[in-house]
Design a protein around this motif. Structure first.
Motif, PDB file in Angstrom:
ATOM      1  N   GLY A  17       0.845  -0.900  -0.086  1.00  0.00           N
ATOM      2  CA  GLY A  17       0.175  -0.101   0.170  1.00  0.00           C
ATOM      3  C   GLY A  17       0.663   1.725   0.203  1.00  0.00           C
ATOM      4  N   ILE A  18       1.052   2.445   0.903  1.00  0.00           N
ATOM      5  CA  ILE A  18       0.886   3.275   1.003  1.00  0.00           C
ATOM      6  C   ILE A  18       2.504   3.619   1.024  1.00  0.00           C
ATOM      7  N   GLY A  19       2.682   2.280   2.694  1.00  0.00           N
ATOM      8  CA  GLY A  19       3.966   2.476   2.914  1.00  0.00           C
ATOM      9  C   GLY A  19       4.880   1.660   1.758  1.00  0.00           C
ATOM     10  N   LYS A  20       4.331   1.115   1.028  1.00  0.00           N
ATOM     11  CA  LYS A  20       5.987   0.131   0.339  1.00  0.00           C
ATOM     12  C   LYS A  20       5.795   1.287  -1.170  1.00  0.00           C
ATOM     13  N   GLY A  21       4.701   2.332  -1.204  1.00  0.00           N
ATOM     14  CA  GLY A  21       4.833   3.240  -2.501  1.00  0.00           C
ATOM     15  C   GLY A  21       5.938   4.523  -1.811  1.00  0.00           C
ATOM     16  N   ILE A  22       6.347   4.396  -0.728  1.00  0.00           N
ATOM     17  CA  ILE A  22       7.157   5.808  -0.085  1.00  0.00           C
ATOM     18  C   ILE A  22       8.532   5.578   0.431  1.00  0.00           C
ATOM     19  N   ALA A  23       8.645   4.054   0.976  1.00  0.00           N
ATOM     20  CA  ALA A  23       9.546   3.387   0.334  1.00  0.00           C
ATOM     21  C   ALA A  23      10.157   3.092  -0.700  1.00  0.00           C
ATOM     22  N   THR A  24       9.237   2.878  -1.725  1.00  0.00           N
ATOM     23  CA  THR A  24       9.868   2.536  -2.806  1.00  0.00           C
ATOM     24  C   THR A  24      10.930   4.413  -4.075  1.00  0.00           C
ATOM     25  N   ALA A  25       9.406   5.042  -2.789  1.00  0.00           N
ATOM     26  CA  ALA A  25       9.596   6.869  -4.133  1.00  0.00           C
ATOM     27  C   ALA A  25      11.755   7.073  -3.027  1.00  0.00           C
ATOM     28  N   PHE A  26      11.501   5.783  -1.763  1.00  0.00           N
ATOM     29  CA  PHE A  26      12.540   6.908  -0.734  1.00  0.00           C
ATOM     30  C   PHE A  26      14.215   6.538  -1.566  1.00  0.00           C
ATOM     31  N   VAL A  27      13.646   4.543  -1.394  1.00  0.00           N
ATOM     32  CA  VAL A  27      15.323   3.840  -2.405  1.00  0.00           C
ATOM     33  C   VAL A  27      15.882   4.806  -4.079  1.00  0.00           C
ATOM     34  N   LYS A  28      13.951   5.011  -4.685  1.00  0.00           N
ATOM     35  CA  LYS A  28      14.725   5.484  -5.435  1.00  0.00           C
ATOM     36  C   LYS A  28      15.800   7.114  -5.890  1.00  0.00           C
ATOM     37  N   GLY A 222       4.348   9.264  -2.664  1.00  0.00           N
ATOM     38  CA  GLY A 222       5.405   8.932  -2.288  1.00  0.00           C
ATOM     39  C   GLY A 222       6.425   9.855  -2.341  1.00  0.00           C
ATOM     40  N   ARG A 223       6.234  10.619  -3.194  1.00  0.00           N
ATOM     41  CA  ARG A 223       7.081  12.024  -3.659  1.00  0.00           C
ATOM     42  C   ARG A 223       6.771  12.652  -2.806  1.00  0.00           C
ATOM     43  N   THR A 224       5.683  12.873  -2.111  1.00  0.00           N
ATOM     44  CA  THR A 224       5.305  14.295  -1.418  1.00  0.00           C
ATOM     45  C   THR A 224       6.030  14.000   0.093  1.00  0.00           C
ATOM     46  N   ALA A 225       6.372  12.710   0.541  1.00  0.00           N
ATOM     47  CA  ALA A 225       6.988  11.842   1.469  1.00  0.00           C
ATOM     48  C   ALA A 225       8.396  12.236   1.378  1.00  0.00           C
ATOM     49  N   VAL A 226       8.749  11.632   0.390  1.00  0.00           N
ATOM     50  CA  VAL A 226      10.154  12.527  -0.743  1.00  0.00           C
ATOM     51  C   VAL A 226      10.671  14.377  -0.589  1.00  0.00           C
ATOM     52  N   PHE A 227       9.798  14.809  -0.662  1.00  0.00           N
ATOM     53  CA  PHE A 227       9.665  16.340  -0.298  1.00  0.00           C
ATOM     54  C   PHE A 227      10.006  16.546   0.812  1.00  0.00           C
ATOM     55  N   LEU A 228       9.096  16.319   1.802  1.00  0.00           N
ATOM     56  CA  LEU A 228       9.131  16.093   3.217  1.00  0.00           C
ATOM     57  C   LEU A 228      10.056  16.091   3.988  1.00  0.00           C
ATOM     58  N   ALA A 229      11.476  14.532   3.271  1.00  0.00           N
ATOM     59  CA  ALA A 229      12.205  14.043   3.960  1.00  0.00           C
ATOM     60  C   ALA A 229      13.463  14.943   3.264  1.00  0.00           C
ATOM     61  N   SER A 230      12.982  15.952   2.717  1.00  0.00           N
ATOM     62  CA  SER A 230      14.208  16.012   1.786  1.00  0.00           C
ATOM     63  C   SER A 230      14.758  17.665   1.819  1.00  0.00           C
TER      64      SER A 230
END
Length: 251
Positions: A17-28, A222-230
């Motif tokens: 689900g969403i967690g996998k989407g976030i994890a995938t965006a993070f590793v990329k 996932g990309r929103t999470a990447v932004f917030l973590a960057s």
């Protein structure tokens, strides 16, 4: 695409689900990710996919309702990678029921898998996030903001998470830690299953979303999470970010 290069992240509920989407965006984006999930089969499958981008990423099978073990999970990740930069509290289980029908059992499920793990993971991660001036991303829902019917135990836990996130933003800010919330509407496997079983309700829901679509778990949430973590979001904290196609407009 290296906005999270060299960073280490924990993503709860990361097997699907969403967690996998976030994890995938993070590793990329270069992050090393530890996904923590109850579902061992899904976790093993997902970590194989993540390791294609970041071979050091790991899966930890755990029951987040066992609150006395959560601090050890954080320590396990830090012992493995030497630090922690990002904590994503995504996991949450609940059952739909009206106020009239809700029992302690429904509240226990929602708070034990959502609210309490969010709190205890933040508490355990704090010393390590101080060292990295890291990031916490918690999850809420438009259901809580709107007061959706038949969602009372879920709404109670999600709004409680919003409350402690604001407190954490104030308490952790002096250490350079930012703490925010994503409130999504996403095309997760569970949502797709519900939509197929309830096509009329799904179309009615879709009609209320200004962008007329569900969010993609990786490219939108996932990309929103990447932004917030960057570093790009280093001056944002204590905020609820509605990633819902415009469904809820906070004032």
């Amino acid at each position: 695409m290296n906005r999270l290069q060299g960073k280490t992240a924990i993503v709860t509920g990361g097997a699907g689900g969403i967690g996998k989407g976030i994890a995938t965006a993070f590793v990329k984006e270069g992050a090393t990710v530890a996904i923590i999930d109850l579902n061992e089969e899904a976790g093993k499958q997902t970590i194989q996919e993540l390791q294609a981008y970041q071979p050091e990423s790991i899966f930890i099978q755990a029951n987040l309702a066992e609150h006395d073990k959560l601090a050890d999970l954080v320590k396990q990740v830090v012992d493995r990678f030497g630090k922690l930069d990002i904590l994503v509290n995504n996991a949450h289980a609940s059952r739909m029921s009206s106020i009239a029908e809700t029992t302690q059992k429904e509240f226990d499920l929602s708070f034990n898998t959502g609210f309490y793990p969010t709190f205890y993971f933040m508490q355990a991660a704090l010393p390590f996030l101080k060292e990295t001036q890291g990031t916490i991303i918690n999850f809420a829902s438009g259901a809580g903001i709107n007061g959706d019917v038949n969602q009372v135990s879920y709404v109670a836990a999600k709004e409680a998470i919003r409350g402690i996130t604001r407190v954490a933003a104030n308490e952790f800010g002096p250490f350079g830690i930012n703490v925010n919330i994503i409130a999504p509407i996403a095309k997760s496997p569970g949502m797709v299953e519900w939509a197929e079983a309830n096509p009329e309700y799904y179309q009615a829901m879709l009609a209320k979303i200004p962008l007329r679509r569900l969010g993609e778990i990786e490219s939108d949430i996932g990309r929103t999470a990447v932004f917030l973590a960057s570093e790009d979001a280093s001056y944002i904290t204590g905020q609820t970010i509605m990633v819902d196609g415009g469904s809820v407009k906070l004032r």
